[in-house]
Design an enzyme around this catalytic site. Structure first.
Site, PDB file in Angstrom:
ATOM      1  N   LYS A 220       0.841  -1.288  -0.014  1.00  0.00           N
ATOM      2  CA  LYS A 220       0.068  -0.222  -0.142  1.00  0.00           C
ATOM      3  C   LYS A 220       0.852   1.364   0.188  1.00  0.00           C
ATOM      4  CE  LYS A 220      -3.644   2.060   3.021  1.00  0.00           C
ATOM      5  NZ  LYS A 220      -4.649   1.724   4.110  1.00  0.00           N
ATOM      6  N   SER A 297      -9.236   1.278   2.969  1.00  0.00           N
ATOM      7  CA  SER A 297      -8.415   2.173   2.248  1.00  0.00           C
ATOM      8  C   SER A 297      -7.340   1.362   1.471  1.00  0.00           C
ATOM      9  CB  SER A 297      -7.941   3.116   3.082  1.00  0.00           C
ATOM     10  OG  SER A 297      -7.032   2.692   4.186  1.00  0.00           O
ATOM     11  N   SER A 321      -9.358  -1.437   7.021  1.00  0.00           N
ATOM     12  CA  SER A 321      -8.913  -1.208   5.730  1.00  0.00           C
ATOM     13  C   SER A 321      -8.215  -2.129   5.095  1.00  0.00           C
ATOM     14  CB  SER A 321      -8.075   0.177   6.143  1.00  0.00           C
ATOM     15  OG  SER A 321      -8.663   1.445   6.173  1.00  0.00           O
TER      16      SER A 321
END
Length: 614
Positions: A220, A297, A321
């Protein structure tokens, strides 16, 4: 007329925001009643009522722009937001007198356990997992996992260098497709080939570094990864390439993994959809249905795994997330115990709620990655006293003797399709010998409020300089979230952390009677992307509430959680079940998860899927 419409829109939006934070009810019967008092360590006297559903207009386009502007004006901050927050009873924490001392960091002491025999060492269990996992079915679809890559390398069918060339070709293709996948937002051909060639040489010399040697992975964008820009989903951060890796990136390199790039994410981790319309990111597409969101996310991480770009991705989880996008994209997501995997080198957006974890094609792959990443890090202050990470009993033949806890009132607060499949998955675990025990999760409304206060307050605190300097470069949804965060006081934050003490105490009691807690992963499947979202984004509080409903307890108290795909909706969108256990007991999570993934008899192939090994 326009002003009136804007005010009505604002009222509706904040009404929904109030529900999001769970502050729609007081514990007393009238507006002038005294504060509700509770005895330390004991659950409140409320009945088992299901969570209230939020109502909210879905804001995008002009209405999103107008509300984001008004919320951040003096009128919005001094008059509109405080008035609407009071009107919608945002003051749940203020109506409580909690006696417990606050817990600002959800670190839990490790239990003393007896050492198992050497035959049950982690390395032996991983070898057993790889040896026992069947090859990808030739007559049906299955995701390509770590074992598939290793079989190719060990047999000489493919080398890591050849795989890297295939990945580069795919990365070029998926960026040009209509719509573009937007899973990986930064990658470098030279870097990928350097790591792949080094791995190829190690396989040739029979001196591989780990089971991740030659395995493609992505991280990420919240993590620092050399030589990429550490943008964290924004336009304004990471103006220069990174020169130092985050701890997890460093450990993956040391294990021989091929880092194929950094993955897309919701801007600054502030949402659950992955909707990020800025120029560097755009909206990642759900590989099962490209006109639907991936979840967030860690949106690009889940999309990359589900689309076959890599079998392993790393994300962060402050409010679901990792687990939400894994659930929406039909893959496995593990949130470790708070502090179990180092988050050094990631942006510290919310220091008390965020855990790090892998998103993988299977539970076995998640176990392999977990075993490599989970250990204390001198550069990360939390988790330094954690017990040794093990996979003990993960390969037990059944679940006999285990007790799985279900709060059925809470469990059923989801769509009918989700409930039907998740109930059958619980029955499947029961057929393997597990006993289903009904439990009561107390004060979940307070948990929802307190988690919202903690994560938003900590993010606002950390991002205050950015908010002042880069306000106009932030997405509209981010501006609204940070505007709402301004309304919480120091007293709200302290009371929320007093609630954390209570909630951790309740869980300690519950885990004396059951080995795990089961819930659906999300209350609904992945939502559709609207055309207006592509330009300026969206704000969908109802979706946020439903996506985070079963996630917040784990983030707030620090317990680990695992989501495993168990089926599909009538529209073909993935549905997952969540397993949560006590602190540091990821081995139990993985044991149950390994059996749970057998419940889904058929894996549907995503609409977007690249077979890197073909």
């Amino acid at each position: 007329m326009a002003l009136l419409l804007l005010l009505l829109s604002s009222l509706s939006f904040l009404s929904a925001a109030a529900v999001y934070l769970g502050c729609v009810r007081r514990h007393t019967g009238s507006a002038g009643a005294v504060l509700h008092r509770r005895e330390p360590g004991r659950a409140g006297t409320r009945g088992r009522r299901p969570p209230q559903e939020a109502w909210a207009p879905r804001l995008s386009g002009l209405w999103l722009r107008l509300f984001a502007h008004v919320a951040n004006t003096a009128f919005g901050q001094i008059c509109l937001l405080p008035f609407l927050l009071r009107l919608n009873k945002f003051s749940l924490m203020r109506s409580l007198d909690i006696h417990e001392d606050p817990t600002f960091i959800p670190e839990a002491a490790a239990e003393l356990t007896k050492d198992k025999s050497e035959a049950e060492s982690t390395s032996d269990i991983i070898k057993q997992l790889i040896d026992s996992r069947p090859d990808s079915a030739s007559d049906g679809f299955s995701f390509k996992g770590i074992k598939d890559y290793l079989d190719c390398y060990w047999s000489g069918k493919l080398t890591p260098s050849q795989v890297a060339k295939n990945i580069i070709a795919v990365l070029e293709d998926c960026d040009k497709s209509t719509p573009p996948l937007r899973a990986i937002v930064q990658w470098d051909r030279e870097q990928i080939m350097l790591m792949a060639e080094a791995s190829t040489a190690r396989y040739s010399n029979k001196c591989t570094l780990s089971y991740l040697d030659g395995i493609p992975v992505c991280l990420k964008e919240e993590f620092k990864v050399v030589p990429y820009h550490h943008r964290v989903g924004t336009e304004y951060l990471g103006t220069e390439p990174e020169t130092e890796d985050a701890t997890v990136a460093k450990k993956l390199r040391e294990a021989g993994a091929i880092i194929i790039g950094v993955s897309n994410m919701h801007e600054l981790g502030t949402g659950t959809t992955g909707c990020n319309p800025n120029r560097y990111h755009k909206i990642p597409r759900n590989p099962y249905k490209p006109n639907h969101y991936t979840g967030g996310s860690s949106s690009g991480s889940a999309a990359a795994v589900a689309a076959g770009l890599c079998p392993v991705a790393i994300g962060t989880d402050g409010g679901g997330s990792v687990r939400i996008p894994a659930s929406f994209c039909g893959v496995v997501g593990l949130k470790g115990t708070f502090g179990r995997i180092s988050s050094h080198g990631s942006l510290p957006l919310s220091y008390s709620t965020v855990s790090v974890g892998p998103i993988c094609t299977s539970v076995a792959d998640a176990a392999i990655v977990y075993s490599i990443l989970a250990e204390p890090d001198p550069l990360y202050p939390y988790g330094l006293k954690q017990p040794k990470a093990t996979l003990l009993d993960m390969c037990a033949p059944d679940l006999k003797g285990l007790k799985v806890g279900v709060d059925w009132t809470f469990f059923k607060a989801c769509d009918a399709e989700v409930l039907s499949i998740c109930e059958k998955a619980v029955e499947y675990l029961q057929s393997l010998g597990a006993s289903v025990v009904e439990v009561f999760l107390p004060e979940m409304e307070e948990v929802r409020v307190a988690h919202g206060i903690c994560i938003l307050s900590e993010m606002r605190d950390f991002l205050q300089p950015d908010f002042n300097k880069h306000f106009h470069q932030m997405n509209l949804e981010t501006r609204i979230s940070l505007a709402l965060a301004c309304q919480f006081t120091a007293l709200d934050y302290i009371t929320a952390n007093r609630q954390r003490t209570r909630s951790m105490g309740f869980l300690r009691e519950i885990f004396t009677t059951v080995n795990c807690i089961l819930t659906p992963a999300a209350a609904s499947t992945a939502p559709r992307i609207h055309d207006s979202d592509l330009l300026a984004g969206c704000s969908d509080i109802l979706l946020t509430v439903r996506a985070m409903r079963f996630m917040q307890l784990g983030n707030f108290t620090g317990i680990p959680g695992l989501v495993v795909p168990v089926g599909y909706s009538a529209a073909g969108l993935p549905i997952s079940l969540q397993v949560m256990t006590k602190w540091w007991d990821e081995a139990m999570l993985l044991r149950i998860g390994l059996k749970l993934e057998q419940f889904r008899h058929q894996t549907k192939k995503p609409s977007i899927y690249y077979d890197i090994l073909a």
